[in-house]
Design an enzyme around this catalytic site. Structure first.
Site, PDB file in Angstrom:
ATOM      1  N   GLY A   3      69.706  22.710   3.200  1.00  0.00           N
ATOM      2  CA  GLY A   3      70.683  21.840   2.549  1.00  0.00           C
ATOM      3  C   GLY A   3      70.313  20.367   2.713  1.00  0.00           C
ATOM      4  O   GLY A   3      70.433  19.567   1.790  1.00  0.00           O
ATOM      5  N   ARG A  25      65.927  17.638   6.905  1.00  0.00           N
ATOM      6  CA  ARG A  25      65.418  18.889   7.465  1.00  0.00           C
ATOM      7  C   ARG A  25      64.198  19.362   6.673  1.00  0.00           C
ATOM      8  O   ARG A  25      63.268  19.937   7.237  1.00  0.00           O
ATOM      9  CB  ARG A  25      66.510  19.967   7.399  1.00  0.00           C
ATOM     10  CG  ARG A  25      67.532  19.828   8.494  1.00  0.00           C
ATOM     11  CD  ARG A  25      66.992  20.536   9.730  1.00  0.00           C
ATOM     12  NE  ARG A  25      67.525  19.962  10.950  1.00  0.00           N
ATOM     13  CZ  ARG A  25      68.603  20.389  11.587  1.00  0.00           C
ATOM     14  NH1 ARG A  25      69.275  21.397  11.110  1.00  0.00           N
ATOM     15  NH2 ARG A  25      68.992  19.824  12.698  1.00  0.00           N
ATOM     16  N   ARG A  35      67.468  10.385  -5.616  1.00  0.00           N
ATOM     17  CA  ARG A  35      68.735  10.425  -4.851  1.00  0.00           C
ATOM     18  C   ARG A  35      68.523  10.790  -3.389  1.00  0.00           C
ATOM     19  O   ARG A  35      69.434  11.325  -2.742  1.00  0.00           O
ATOM     20  CB  ARG A  35      69.733  11.424  -5.467  1.00  0.00           C
ATOM     21  CG  ARG A  35      70.239  10.975  -6.816  1.00  0.00           C
ATOM     22  CD  ARG A  35      71.186  11.991  -7.397  1.00  0.00           C
ATOM     23  NE  ARG A  35      71.607  11.549  -8.721  1.00  0.00           N
ATOM     24  CZ  ARG A  35      72.866  11.325  -9.062  1.00  0.00           C
ATOM     25  NH1 ARG A  35      73.846  11.507  -8.199  1.00  0.00           N
ATOM     26  NH2 ARG A  35      73.161  10.927 -10.275  1.00  0.00           N
ATOM     27  N   ARG A  86      66.669  29.916   0.672  1.00  0.00           N
ATOM     28  CA  ARG A  86      67.562  28.960   1.330  1.00  0.00           C
ATOM     29  C   ARG A  86      67.484  29.167   2.833  1.00  0.00           C
ATOM     30  O   ARG A  86      67.509  30.312   3.317  1.00  0.00           O
ATOM     31  CB  ARG A  86      68.997  29.178   0.828  1.00  0.00           C
ATOM     32  CG  ARG A  86      70.051  28.541   1.701  1.00  0.00           C
ATOM     33  CD  ARG A  86      71.387  28.411   1.028  1.00  0.00           C
ATOM     34  NE  ARG A  86      72.467  28.290   1.986  1.00  0.00           N
ATOM     35  CZ  ARG A  86      72.694  27.219   2.768  1.00  0.00           C
ATOM     36  NH1 ARG A  86      71.894  26.161   2.711  1.00  0.00           N
ATOM     37  NH2 ARG A  86      73.704  27.197   3.610  1.00  0.00           N
ATOM     38  N   SER A 106      72.851  26.703   7.413  1.00  0.00           N
ATOM     39  CA  SER A 106      73.783  27.079   8.468  1.00  0.00           C
ATOM     40  C   SER A 106      74.984  27.797   7.858  1.00  0.00           C
ATOM     41  O   SER A 106      75.215  27.744   6.647  1.00  0.00           O
ATOM     42  CB  SER A 106      74.228  25.851   9.255  1.00  0.00           C
ATOM     43  OG  SER A 106      74.916  24.978   8.397  1.00  0.00           O
ATOM     44  N   ASP A 164      78.669  27.517  13.685  1.00  0.00           N
ATOM     45  CA  ASP A 164      80.034  27.417  14.214  1.00  0.00           C
ATOM     46  C   ASP A 164      80.729  28.745  13.958  1.00  0.00           C
ATOM     47  O   ASP A 164      80.226  29.575  13.208  1.00  0.00           O
ATOM     48  CB  ASP A 164      80.798  26.258  13.555  1.00  0.00           C
ATOM     49  CG  ASP A 164      80.735  26.316  12.046  1.00  0.00           C
ATOM     50  OD1 ASP A 164      79.870  25.644  11.465  1.00  0.00           O
ATOM     51  OD2 ASP A 164      81.534  27.055  11.448  1.00  0.00           O
ATOM     52  N   ARG A 223      70.118  22.796  17.445  1.00  0.00           N
ATOM     53  CA  ARG A 223      70.006  23.043  16.003  1.00  0.00           C
ATOM     54  C   ARG A 223      68.558  23.079  15.534  1.00  0.00           C
ATOM     55  O   ARG A 223      68.201  23.869  14.673  1.00  0.00           O
ATOM     56  CB  ARG A 223      70.790  21.998  15.210  1.00  0.00           C
ATOM     57  CG  ARG A 223      72.255  22.289  15.321  1.00  0.00           C
ATOM     58  CD  ARG A 223      73.121  21.280  14.591  1.00  0.00           C
ATOM     59  NE  ARG A 223      74.493  21.519  14.986  1.00  0.00           N
ATOM     60  CZ  ARG A 223      75.492  21.748  14.139  1.00  0.00           C
ATOM     61  NH1 ARG A 223      75.276  21.742  12.856  1.00  0.00           N
ATOM     62  NH2 ARG A 223      76.698  21.972  14.581  1.00  0.00           N
TER      63      ARG A 223
HETATM   64  N1  HPA Z   1      82.257  26.738   6.257  1.00  0.00           N
HETATM   65  C1  HPA Z   1      81.506  26.497   5.194  1.00  0.00           C
HETATM   66  N2  HPA Z   1      80.213  26.238   5.266  1.00  0.00           N
HETATM   67  C2  HPA Z   1      79.649  26.204   6.488  1.00  0.00           C
HETATM   68  C3  HPA Z   1      80.382  26.445   7.640  1.00  0.00           C
HETATM   69  C4  HPA Z   1      81.749  26.726   7.514  1.00  0.00           C
HETATM   70  O1  HPA Z   1      82.458  26.953   8.501  1.00  0.00           O
HETATM   71  N3  HPA Z   1      79.543  26.318   8.695  1.00  0.00           N
HETATM   72  C5  HPA Z   1      78.329  26.024   8.198  1.00  0.00           C
HETATM   73  N4  HPA Z   1      78.380  25.962   6.862  1.00  0.00           N
END
Ligand code: HPA
Length: 232
Positions: A20, A24, A43, A87, A90, A204, A217
């Site tokens: 994303g 990175r 951009r 892709r 995270s 998370d 990370r």
């Molecule tokens: N929600 C949406 N996208 C995400 C999240 C999440 O909790 N964590 C990492 N990408």
């Protein structure tokens, strides 16, 4: 050139890894590719091409969310001849057994809506990974001693989702994790006969509230790049 990519024809490899975050992409290109060169920066969405074990590979940011991913996936496939898009990103864990730091490989991606939704005239298309890539990524993770979770994920349009128990039914149906790009990547790839896969690190957790410390990370991200490169 396209509205969002300044590369010349032939600047991109047929295989493109897509984090994303464009920074990175830069880190992965400089760390894992040989002779990586910047091919686009419109951009600030940096894209690089180099080689890995002698084969050309590109790494370019997708931005966050399905509209952004849709723009870059469409232009890479339709204008630059990309055939394999992976892709690396995270996700938030949605099941108790999906722990922070774990790797999730997305077999399917549910969504409430995607930029492609109106294509299907109300039918529910099932965006799914390319089998050969999924199989290769499963084998590559085993070879690296990583026990990846393989199954369905949710591609959401909202990071800050305040709807009460919005995801309960998906959790009940075994959806592993939530992120924001894969359903559209899989749909655009299917439409244009390209191969796509998403390999994700759990950053998370929606049930426990645990989050991956920033210091961890990079290591997790490196593992995903290695699985992606071994799969492509
Ligand atoms: N929600 C949406 N996208 C995400 C999240 C999440 O909790 N964590 C990492 N990408």
């Amino acid at each position: 050139m396209t509205p969002h990519i300044s590369a010349k024809p032939g600047d991109f490899a047929e295989t493109v890894l897509m984090p994303g975050d464009p920074r990175r992409a830069e880190w992965a290109a400089k760390t894992f590719l040989t002779d990586a060169r910047l091919v686009t920066d419109v951009r600030g969405m940096l894209g690089f091409t180099g080689t890995h074990k002698g084969k050309p590979v590109s790494i370019m940011g997708s931005g966050m969310g399905m509209p952004s991913m849709s723009i870059y996936a469409n232009e890479l496939i339709r204008e630059y001849g990309a055939k394999t898009l992976i892709r690396i990103g995270s996700c938030g864990g949605m099941q108790p057994e999906v722990k922070v730091r774990d790797i999730v490989i997305a077999m399917t991606a549910s969504s409430l809506s995607t930029p492609s939704q109106s294509f299907f005239h109300g039918m529910n298309f099932a965006p799914s990974a390319d089998w050969s890539l999924l199989n290769a990524a499963a084998k590559a993770s085993v070879a690296q001693g990583i026990s990846a979770h393989i199954g369905g994920i949710l591609s959401s349009d909202t990071f800050y989702d305040e709807r009460e128990d919005h995801q309960a039914a998906l959790r009940r149906h075994g959806v592993l994790a939530v992120e924001m790009e894969t359903a559209e990547l899989y749909t655009v790839a299917a439409r244009h006969k390209a191969r796509a896969l998403a390999i994700l690190t759990v950053s998370d957790h929606l049930i426990t509230g645990e989050a991956l410390p920033a210091s961890d990370r990079e290591r997790s991200f490196g593992q995903m790049v290695e699985i992606a490169l071994a799969s492509a």
